[in-house]
Enzyme design. Structure first.
Site, PDB file in Angstrom:
ATOM      1  N   ARG A 101      19.627  12.234  41.889  1.00 49.33           N
ATOM      2  CA  ARG A 101      20.122  13.468  42.509  1.00 49.33           C
ATOM      3  C   ARG A 101      21.144  14.194  41.634  1.00 49.33           C
ATOM      4  O   ARG A 101      21.084  15.416  41.471  1.00 49.33           O
ATOM      5  CB  ARG A 101      20.751  13.150  43.860  1.00 49.33           C
ATOM      6  N   LYS A 136      33.172  34.392  36.930  1.00 53.96           N
ATOM      7  CA  LYS A 136      32.711  34.095  38.299  1.00 53.96           C
ATOM      8  C   LYS A 136      31.704  32.947  38.261  1.00 53.96           C
ATOM      9  O   LYS A 136      30.524  33.094  38.559  1.00 53.96           O
ATOM     10  CB  LYS A 136      32.108  35.344  38.931  1.00 53.96           C
ATOM     11  N   LYS A 168      43.971  44.523  33.332  1.00 53.00           N
ATOM     12  CA  LYS A 168      43.413  45.153  34.525  1.00 53.00           C
ATOM     13  C   LYS A 168      44.470  45.982  35.245  1.00 53.00           C
ATOM     14  O   LYS A 168      45.592  46.142  34.758  1.00 53.00           O
ATOM     15  CB  LYS A 168      42.841  44.073  35.457  1.00 53.00           C
ATOM     16  N   GLU A 197      40.476  47.347  31.196  1.00 51.05           N
ATOM     17  CA  GLU A 197      39.602  47.803  32.279  1.00 51.05           C
ATOM     18  C   GLU A 197      40.096  49.158  32.787  1.00 51.05           C
ATOM     19  O   GLU A 197      41.285  49.318  33.092  1.00 51.05           O
ATOM     20  CB  GLU A 197      39.607  46.787  33.416  1.00 51.05           C
ATOM     21  N   ASP A 218      34.738  50.077  34.832  1.00 51.56           N
ATOM     22  CA  ASP A 218      34.542  49.376  36.098  1.00 51.56           C
ATOM     23  C   ASP A 218      34.010  50.305  37.180  1.00 51.56           C
ATOM     24  O   ASP A 218      34.649  51.288  37.551  1.00 51.56           O
ATOM     25  CB  ASP A 218      35.877  48.771  36.549  1.00 51.56           C
TER      26      ASP A 218
END
Length: 279
Positions: A101, A136, A168, A197, A218
């Protein structure tokens, strides 16, 4: 290929953690089998995919029994067809049962990231844009998923908060302006890539006057992206991000931006279906 010692140590630790999570004090079901019993098994992919995760799969088996022999029919980054055999194994039945697994979890997750990445890469084929990942990622799987992105023909953005500067909105507010934030970053980290950004063309014009290497656009609309590319000329590298999917990414790429970052390739993935079958 993974050759870096730090990366190999990271794989070893990740596998060790995953096995501890699954096996704990011992695999009670596999323990009913004679420890000396030998077996053969194959791993089959049940859908079309880009293969990724061999190092993690191999390490999972190795940590339970270094004598298990694994033969791969395909290599990481290869396109594999539905119902194809990707590898065969021979060794301790007990060890292979306990490893099954965890080994497949690594394979299905990393192949999912590689496969998703390849879909985006294929969609912008023929343009000059390149697909980037983001931070992410699944917790504890940062290096693994970024390796998978490369197997899917994508490129890595910064690995973490330590290897590049990304200024940012809140950084700009804390510094007082885009120019001040970029100046502070360049002074303290002259050797690192600096990216800013921006959320509109007014901010873009300010960022173009700094020593930043890349400007992240962005959530720009398509017309705003076109305007940004025109305003930039050849001064900076431009990266588009936000609300980009398989339906609109080719249009984004055709605006002339150099990079397109996609969080979905590491966070919005569906595991590839692999199964292990004992002979």
């Amino acid at each position: 290929m993974v050759h870096d010692k730090e990366a190999l140590d990271g794989i070893q630790l990740a596998v060790q953690t995953a096995l501890q999570e699954d096996i704990g004090q011992g695999d009670v079901t596999a323990s009913i089998f004679n420890t000396g019993k030998m077996a053969r098994a194959t791993v089959i992919c049940r859908e079309d995919a880009v293969l990724c995760g061999q190092y993690w799969f191999n390490e999972t088996l190795r940590q339970l029994d270094a004598d298990i022999h694994i033969t791969w029919q395909s290599q990481d980054g290869s396109l594999i067809e539905k119902d194809s055999t990707v590898c065969a194994m021979e060794g301790s039945a007990q060890a292979m049962l306990s490893a099954e697994r965890t080994a497949l979890n690594f394979l299905q997750t990393l192949s999912a990231t590689a496969t998703c990445t390849r879909k985006f890469v294929d969609r912008i084929s023929g343009t000059s844009a390149q697909i980037l990942d983001t931070r992410k990622t699944l917790p504890g799987m940062r290096y693994a998923q970024k390796y998978a992105v490369k197997c899917g023909s994508g490129m890595n953005h910064r690995m973490g908060l330590y290897d590049a500067v990304l200024i940012k909105e809140n950084h700009i507010a804390a510094a007082g302006s885009i120019r001040k934030a970029a100046g502070l970053a360049k002074k303290k980290f002259p050797e690192l890539t600096i990216e800013i950004e921006v959320e509109n063309c007014q901010q873009l014009e300010q960022a173009l006057e700094t020593e930043a290497d890349i400007i992240l656009l962005d959530n720009f609309s398509m017309s705003e992206l076109q305007t940004a590319v025109r305003l930039n000329g050849d001064r900076k590298k431009l990266e588009a991000s936000g609300n980009i999917n398989l339906d609109n990414i080719r249009e984004v790429a055709k605006t002339g931006v150099q990079y397109i970052s996609i969080g979905a390739i590491t966070k919005n993935i569906q595991a590839v279906d692999f199964s292990m079958r004992f002979d």
